[in-house]
Design a protein around this motif. Structure first.
Motif, mmCIF file in Angstrom:
data_model
loop_
_atom_site.group_PDB
_atom_site.id
_atom_site.type_symbol
_atom_site.label_atom_id
_atom_site.label_comp_id
_atom_site.label_asym_id
_atom_site.label_seq_id
_atom_site.Cartn_x
_atom_site.Cartn_y
_atom_site.Cartn_z
ATOM 1 N N LYS A 12 -12.122 -0.685 -8.266
ATOM 2 C CA LYS A 12 -11.117 -1.722 -8.504
ATOM 3 C C LYS A 12 -10.229 -1.828 -7.277
ATOM 4 O O LYS A 12 -10.002 -0.846 -6.570
ATOM 5 N N SER A 13 -9.704 -3.014 -7.052
ATOM 6 C CA SER A 13 -8.810 -3.246 -5.914
ATOM 7 C C SER A 13 -7.659 -4.129 -6.347
ATOM 8 O O SER A 13 -7.790 -4.942 -7.256
ATOM 9 N N VAL A 14 -6.544 -3.948 -5.669
ATOM 10 C CA VAL A 14 -5.376 -4.792 -5.877
ATOM 11 C C VAL A 14 -4.668 -4.911 -4.533
ATOM 12 O O VAL A 14 -4.661 -3.959 -3.748
ATOM 13 N N VAL A 20 2.046 -0.314 3.644
ATOM 14 C CA VAL A 20 1.213 0.818 3.252
ATOM 15 C C VAL A 20 2.040 2.031 2.830
ATOM 16 O O VAL A 20 1.776 2.629 1.781
ATOM 17 N N ASP A 21 3.017 2.425 3.641
ATOM 18 C CA ASP A 21 3.794 3.629 3.317
ATOM 19 C C ASP A 21 4.509 3.494 1.981
ATOM 20 O O ASP A 21 4.553 4.448 1.194
ATOM 21 N N ARG A 22 5.074 2.317 1.715
ATOM 22 C CA ARG A 22 5.772 2.125 0.440
ATOM 23 C C ARG A 22 4.785 2.091 -0.724
ATOM 24 O O ARG A 22 5.052 2.646 -1.785
ATOM 25 N N ALA A 23 3.642 1.458 -0.526
ATOM 26 C CA ALA A 23 2.637 1.428 -1.589
ATOM 27 C C ALA A 23 2.199 2.845 -1.951
ATOM 28 O O ALA A 23 2.119 3.200 -3.134
ATOM 29 N N PHE A 24 1.930 3.665 -0.952
ATOM 30 C CA PHE A 24 1.534 5.056 -1.201
ATOM 31 C C PHE A 24 2.652 5.809 -1.908
ATOM 32 O O PHE A 24 2.410 6.547 -2.868
ATOM 33 N N GLN A 25 3.878 5.612 -1.439
ATOM 34 C CA GLN A 25 5.025 6.295 -2.031
ATOM 35 C C GLN A 25 5.206 5.913 -3.499
ATOM 36 O O GLN A 25 5.418 6.777 -4.348
ATOM 37 N N VAL A 26 5.131 4.628 -3.809
ATOM 38 C CA VAL A 26 5.280 4.194 -5.201
ATOM 39 C C VAL A 26 4.130 4.735 -6.048
ATOM 40 O O VAL A 26 4.338 5.206 -7.168
ATOM 41 N N PHE A 27 2.921 4.701 -5.517
ATOM 42 C CA PHE A 27 1.771 5.198 -6.270
ATOM 43 C C PHE A 27 1.955 6.669 -6.635
ATOM 44 O O PHE A 27 1.669 7.066 -7.763
ATOM 45 N N THR A 28 2.437 7.460 -5.709
ATOM 46 C CA THR A 28 2.520 8.907 -5.919
ATOM 47 C C THR A 28 3.879 9.363 -6.469
ATOM 48 O O THR A 28 3.938 10.025 -7.493
ATOM 49 N N GLY A 114 -2.551 -8.009 5.991
ATOM 50 C CA GLY A 114 -1.473 -8.975 6.204
ATOM 51 C C GLY A 114 -0.132 -8.267 6.124
ATOM 52 O O GLY A 114 0.066 -7.224 6.734
ATOM 53 N N ASP A 115 0.780 -8.827 5.328
ATOM 54 C CA ASP A 115 2.094 -8.207 5.137
ATOM 55 C C ASP A 115 2.088 -7.185 4.004
ATOM 56 O O ASP A 115 3.126 -6.599 3.693
ATOM 57 N N GLY A 116 0.958 -6.991 3.383
ATOM 58 C CA GLY A 116 0.880 -6.107 2.230
ATOM 59 C C GLY A 116 -0.109 -4.983 2.425
ATOM 60 O O GLY A 116 -0.450 -4.611 3.552
ATOM 61 N N THR A 117 -0.576 -4.473 1.317
ATOM 62 C CA THR A 117 -1.500 -3.343 1.314
ATOM 63 C C THR A 117 -2.605 -3.599 0.307
ATOM 64 O O THR A 117 -2.343 -3.971 -0.838
ATOM 65 N N ARG A 118 -3.813 -3.380 0.749
ATOM 66 C CA ARG A 118 -4.951 -3.414 -0.169
ATOM 67 C C ARG A 118 -5.135 -1.988 -0.686
ATOM 68 O O ARG A 118 -5.240 -1.045 0.102
ATOM 69 N N VAL A 119 -5.142 -1.856 -1.995
ATOM 70 C CA VAL A 119 -5.325 -0.551 -2.630
ATOM 71 C C VAL A 119 -6.680 -0.583 -3.332
ATOM 72 O O VAL A 119 -6.916 -1.406 -4.213
ATOM 73 N N ASP A 120 -7.569 0.279 -2.869
ATOM 74 C CA ASP A 120 -8.917 0.376 -3.437
ATOM 75 C C ASP A 120 -9.025 1.689 -4.199
ATOM 76 O O ASP A 120 -8.683 2.753 -3.664
ATOM 77 N N LEU A 121 -9.506 1.593 -5.422
ATOM 78 C CA LEU A 121 -9.644 2.766 -6.279
ATOM 79 C C LEU A 121 -11.104 2.926 -6.657
ATOM 80 O O LEU A 121 -11.777 1.955 -7.000
ATOM 81 N N GLU A 122 -11.592 4.148 -6.554
ATOM 82 C CA GLU A 122 -12.940 4.479 -7.035
ATOM 83 C C GLU A 122 -12.816 5.638 -8.011
ATOM 84 O O GLU A 122 -12.257 6.682 -7.681
ATOM 85 N N HIS A 123 -13.328 5.430 -9.216
ATOM 86 C CA HIS A 123 -13.330 6.465 -10.254
ATOM 87 C C HIS A 123 -14.787 6.846 -10.477
ATOM 88 O O HIS A 123 -15.592 6.022 -10.878
ATOM 89 N N PHE A 151 1.235 -1.023 -11.343
ATOM 90 C CA PHE A 151 1.574 -0.384 -10.076
ATOM 91 C C PHE A 151 1.964 -1.434 -9.030
ATOM 92 O O PHE A 151 2.992 -1.321 -8.357
ATOM 93 N N ALA A 152 1.141 -2.489 -8.901
ATOM 94 C CA ALA A 152 1.407 -3.530 -7.898
ATOM 95 C C ALA A 152 2.753 -4.209 -8.144
ATOM 96 O O ALA A 152 3.494 -4.491 -7.191
ATOM 97 N N SER A 153 3.094 -4.447 -9.399
ATOM 98 C CA SER A 153 4.386 -5.081 -9.721
ATOM 99 C C SER A 153 5.547 -4.195 -9.304
ATOM 100 O O SER A 153 6.526 -4.669 -8.719
ATOM 101 N N LEU A 154 5.458 -2.908 -9.598
ATOM 102 C CA LEU A 154 6.542 -1.988 -9.219
ATOM 103 C C LEU A 154 6.635 -1.859 -7.705
ATOM 104 O O LEU A 154 7.730 -1.888 -7.143
ATOM 105 N N ALA A 155 5.493 -1.753 -7.028
ATOM 106 C CA ALA A 155 5.508 -1.605 -5.568
ATOM 107 C C ALA A 155 6.100 -2.833 -4.894
ATOM 108 O O ALA A 155 6.849 -2.728 -3.922
ATOM 109 N N ALA A 156 5.817 -4.013 -5.431
ATOM 110 C CA ALA A 156 6.361 -5.252 -4.846
ATOM 111 C C ALA A 156 7.869 -5.338 -5.035
ATOM 112 O O ALA A 156 8.566 -5.904 -4.197
#
Length: 158
Positions: A12-14, A20-28, A114-123, A151-156
């Motif tokens: 899955k991707s979003v 990137v740094d903020r996306a990682f920080q919010v995720f973790t 671009g101005d955001g981050t692509r988050v790719d998840l593999e389970h 996650f994407a809503s909170l990170a944004a």
């Protein structure tokens, strides 16, 4: 199903409106804020009367725990951090339940787009679940999109 049969991983991707740094920080660091604990937690599976999951934590290091925090002060372990590369990649041994089964594995990549981050998840690792593999994979395949949207809503907004 036996363990030698392979089951396709879930991918899955979003795209997140955050660097990137903020996306990682919010995720973790804010995992417990975006993970839907009222739907997906060990306490929900166990149906404990009067106890709810109040948070979830990913410890920031290889070997760190992934766990839920409960209203009664107890914790329930979901997994371990297998790889920790801030701003780039995270791998978790994953089992947010108490079923007598092995862990699966969740890998998450964070890539500038671009101005955001692509988050790719593999389970992956479904074959380890034996007869439960197909059903568990179906449930997660349906669940991950909504979880990643939270996650994407909170990170944004962060």
């Amino acid at each position: 199903m036996n363990q030698s049969e392979t089951v396709a991983p879930i991918r899955k991707s979003v795209v997140v409106a955050a660097p990137v740094d903020r996306a990682f920080q919010v995720f973790t660091e804010r995992f417990g804020e975006w993970w839907p604990l009222s739907d997906y937690s060990i306490v929900v599976d166990e149906g404990l009367e009067g106890v709810v999951a109040t948070g979830a934590v990913i410890e920031d290091r290889v070997g760190g725990r992934v766990y839920e925090v409960r209203s009664d002060g107890t914790e329930a372990e979901w997994g371990k951090v297998l790889a920790w590369e801030p701003g780039a990649r995270l791998v978790l041994a994953w089992k947010p339940n108490r079923l007598p089964q092995p862990f699966t594995e969740v890998e998450v990549w964070f890539t500038a787009e671009g101005d955001g981050t692509r988050v790719d998840l593999e389970h992956r690792g479904w074959e380890q679940l034996g007869d439960r593999a197909a059903q568990a994979r179906i449930q997660y395949d349906m669940g991950w999109p909504g979880v990643l949207d939270r996650f994407a809503s909170l990170a944004a907004a962060a």
